[in-house]
Write a protein that holds these residues in place. Structure first.
Motif, PDB file in Angstrom:
ATOM      1  N   GLY A 242       0.885  -1.318  -0.043  1.00  0.00           N
ATOM      2  CA  GLY A 242      -0.157  -0.146   0.013  1.00  0.00           C
ATOM      3  C   GLY A 242       0.892   1.193  -0.125  1.00  0.00           C
ATOM      4  O   GLY A 242       1.939   1.234  -0.284  1.00  0.00           O
ATOM      5  N   PRO A 243       0.220   2.431   0.159  1.00  0.00           N
ATOM      6  CA  PRO A 243       1.017   3.595   0.039  1.00  0.00           C
ATOM      7  C   PRO A 243       1.671   4.135   1.133  1.00  0.00           C
ATOM      8  O   PRO A 243       1.014   3.573   2.420  1.00  0.00           O
ATOM      9  CB  PRO A 243       0.077   4.684  -0.362  1.00  0.00           C
ATOM     10  CG  PRO A 243      -1.359   4.061   0.134  1.00  0.00           C
ATOM     11  CD  PRO A 243      -1.174   2.773  -0.039  1.00  0.00           C
ATOM     12  N   HIS A 244       2.807   4.811   1.258  1.00  0.00           N
ATOM     13  CA  HIS A 244       3.482   5.264   2.425  1.00  0.00           C
ATOM     14  C   HIS A 244       3.679   6.899   2.042  1.00  0.00           C
ATOM     15  O   HIS A 244       4.760   6.751   1.343  1.00  0.00           O
ATOM     16  CB  HIS A 244       4.503   4.514   2.834  1.00  0.00           C
ATOM     17  CG  HIS A 244       4.242   3.080   3.023  1.00  0.00           C
ATOM     18  ND1 HIS A 244       3.902   2.518   4.353  1.00  0.00           N
ATOM     19  CD2 HIS A 244       4.305   1.940   2.310  1.00  0.00           C
ATOM     20  CE1 HIS A 244       3.769   1.283   4.458  1.00  0.00           C
ATOM     21  NE2 HIS A 244       4.098   0.983   3.055  1.00  0.00           N
ATOM     22  N   ASN A 245       3.348   7.888   2.658  1.00  0.00           N
ATOM     23  CA  ASN A 245       3.682   9.187   2.429  1.00  0.00           C
ATOM     24  C   ASN A 245       4.912   9.560   3.214  1.00  0.00           C
ATOM     25  O   ASN A 245       5.434   8.926   4.062  1.00  0.00           O
ATOM     26  CB  ASN A 245       2.586   9.960   3.131  1.00  0.00           C
ATOM     27  CG  ASN A 245       1.260   9.786   2.501  1.00  0.00           C
ATOM     28  OD1 ASN A 245       1.237   9.654   1.270  1.00  0.00           O
ATOM     29  ND2 ASN A 245       0.192  10.158   3.094  1.00  0.00           N
ATOM     30  N   LEU A 246       5.575  10.438   2.350  1.00  0.00           N
ATOM     31  CA  LEU A 246       7.042  10.887   2.671  1.00  0.00           C
ATOM     32  C   LEU A 246       6.705  12.154   3.180  1.00  0.00           C
ATOM     33  O   LEU A 246       6.071  12.914   2.444  1.00  0.00           O
ATOM     34  CB  LEU A 246       7.832  10.634   1.544  1.00  0.00           C
ATOM     35  CG  LEU A 246       8.113   9.221   0.954  1.00  0.00           C
ATOM     36  CD1 LEU A 246       9.019   9.376  -0.234  1.00  0.00           C
ATOM     37  CD2 LEU A 246       8.800   8.304   2.059  1.00  0.00           C
ATOM     38  N   SER A 247       7.783  12.859   3.709  1.00  0.00           N
ATOM     39  CA  SER A 247       7.622  14.276   3.942  1.00  0.00           C
ATOM     40  C   SER A 247       9.365  14.666   4.029  1.00  0.00           C
ATOM     41  O   SER A 247      10.057  13.806   4.717  1.00  0.00           O
ATOM     42  CB  SER A 247       7.017  14.750   5.196  1.00  0.00           C
ATOM     43  OG  SER A 247       7.465  13.917   6.423  1.00  0.00           O
ATOM     44  N   ASN A 248       9.565  15.980   3.736  1.00  0.00           N
ATOM     45  CA  ASN A 248      10.946  16.456   3.791  1.00  0.00           C
ATOM     46  C   ASN A 248      11.997  15.581   3.178  1.00  0.00           C
ATOM     47  O   ASN A 248      13.150  15.397   4.109  1.00  0.00           O
ATOM     48  CB  ASN A 248      11.179  16.820   5.158  1.00  0.00           C
ATOM     49  CG  ASN A 248      10.186  17.771   5.917  1.00  0.00           C
ATOM     50  OD1 ASN A 248       9.883  18.904   5.258  1.00  0.00           O
ATOM     51  ND2 ASN A 248       9.906  17.477   7.190  1.00  0.00           N
TER      52      ASN A 248
END
Length: 124
Positions: free
Chosen positions: A56-62
């Motif tokens: 499934g999806p995994h959000n990234l940040s920075n």
């Protein structure tokens, strides 16, 4: 006849041992996971929180610039780099099981892990 059986058994053992001894550098990424590294060099180490297990999806940040992305999943599992959050947007790269590459994560907002041929974001 016994000599022939021993010779055949010996050759079967050699064939079986060949693939088992094949070298695969996973750069410390656990088997079954996808890993993000600190830099484009896989020897820089896996980022804190940079190991992904679930499909499934995994959000990234920075996440900016080049980072090594290792897909150490098995069989036909893949990871796709998506420009949108939650596995949406345009797909920029699909990395298949057993492969890893430096990737520019600046335009990437999520990773999607899966198997088969149904990619969540559009093909690269």
């Amino acid at each position: 006849m016994a000599v022939s059986a021993v010779a055949v058994a010996g050759s079967l053992m050699a064939v079986t041992a060949g693939p088992a001894s094949a070298a695969h550098n996973d750069y410390g990424c656990p088997y079954g996971a996808v890993c993000l590294y600190n830099t484009a060099d896989p020897n820089s180490g896996i980022q804190s929180g940079g190991v992904y297990w679930a499909y499934g999806p995994h959000n990234l940040s920075n996440q900016y610039g080049e980072h090594f992305v290792m897909n150490n999943q098995y069989d036909s599992a893949w990871v796709e780099l998506c420009t949108g959050y939650n596995g949406t947007g345009r797909g920029t790269t699909v990395i298949y099981a057993g492969w890893g590459f430096p990737q520019d994560l600046s335009p990437i907002n999520s990773l999607a892990l899966g198997t088969g041929d149904n990619y969540p974001c559009s093909p690269p």
